[in-house]
Design a protein around this motif. Sequence first.
Motif: not given
Lengths: 254, 254
Positions: A178-182, A225-228
């Motif tokens: 999903g597209e959530y803020p960091h 928590l980022g893209s990893r």
Amino acid sequence: MQRITITPCQIHEDRIAFTAEQHHYLTRVIRLRPGGQFQAIDGNGRCYLAEISSELSPRTAVGTAQIVQIIATSVGGANRELPQPMVLICALPKGNNFDELVRACTELGVTTILPAISDRTLLNPSPQKLQRWRKIAQEAAEQSERLVIPIIEEPQALKTIFDGLTDLAHKYLCEARGEYPHLLTSLQSTQLIDLPIIIAIGPEGGWTDGEIQLAIEHGFQLVSLGSRILRTITAPIVALSIVTAAIEQGHSYR
Amino acid sequence: MQRITITPCQIHEDRIAFTAEQHHYLTRVIRLRPGGQFQAIDGNGRCYLAEISSELSPRTAVGTAQIVQIIATSVGGANRELPQPMVLICALPKGNNFDELVRACTELGVTTILPAISDRTLLNPSPQKLQRWRKIAQEAAEQSERLVIPIIEEPQALKTIFDGLTDLAHKYLCEARGEYPHLLTSLQSTQLIDLPIIIAIGPEGGWTDGEIQLAIEHGFQLVSLGSRILRTITAPIVALSIVTAAIEQGHSYR
């Protein structure tokens, strides 16, 4: 200086009454003599400088110590505690990895760990496990010179945990899809003063849609928590690292 | 889909030549048949979709696969890599803890790990250890769906490592004693575009004064990771969590 952990009910006026185990440890293991000093932390943020009483000997069953001084919420002048509670809700991972997670999160300043049984959690750990985690938290708190020993609750269903939370808290559910803020962006766009910060980390496979919905209903913000892709045992350490950094970044440290 | 790691020299035109070990793995362990597809990553940021050739069978000694498609620097549409190199210089901790450190830092996106022999490092690990760490990094990169396998250099003296660093980098030495700005504050007050970010983490007992001086001469900024005492195996995870958050905080993720 040697440190032991006591419970507040061991204190009677200006004396500390030892348990049999502590008595053995102080007199047999580290061989403190009458007049020898040690520190006792009560797990609630208080640290006592105490002195072995003269009647204490390995042959007496139980001894006491005289409290010389109260060193409140600091060790050696450094306050290791965050200004507000940091609570971790963590879906139980597979295997024995929760041990290392408890240890690292205690180092990072967590105040409460709530192990969650989520839709994708398979196991319900034994009561022995819970005792073990509490012992690890105590040891890790001592090693990190913390005065607060994190509370580790019994594993509970996620809904039970959510229902028991206060409304007066900043609540973040970490979700990889999903597209959530960091998380860092969300923290830095909020006034973080005083209120507890509650972080929820999902199991392998992530939260189910129902759990995400439940979290939203309970006032959680969804964050990334980022893209990893992080393992369930790495993700809480990453999240708490970001929370402590966001809280403390304005400070310099001695 | 199953993924294996190859070296660029295994690619000849549009075919991948297997090692004997990969051949065994694909035909015996996961029992792919001719026409079966898998992904191969070359550790340099490229991922290939490949198909088992018809001549491959468990009885032939070595097989090849047809490259169907190049999936450059992305898996399933998601780019897991940071926009710039993230380098960790880490004093070797006691015991076998470096294994878990390599695993977690690989998950977090590290591109190079430089194990350092510092003034307070006692041991110089065997070459077998280095091989083991490289294998762990490879496995962790595969599990995290990364396309870059972190480079792990041989342990070297801190001065040798510092002398070999480029000037064109952001360099941070994390130090628990002393009054230094928080790593997050330092990162957020800098334009972090493109240049490598180099983080140095000390051993148990911290850096010596001479090492701190050496770091300053080599362009390092001294920073704090907060007011808590972290183990040598926790500190790099905390530092890299903060670096990745500072780099990525402006983004939303799918």
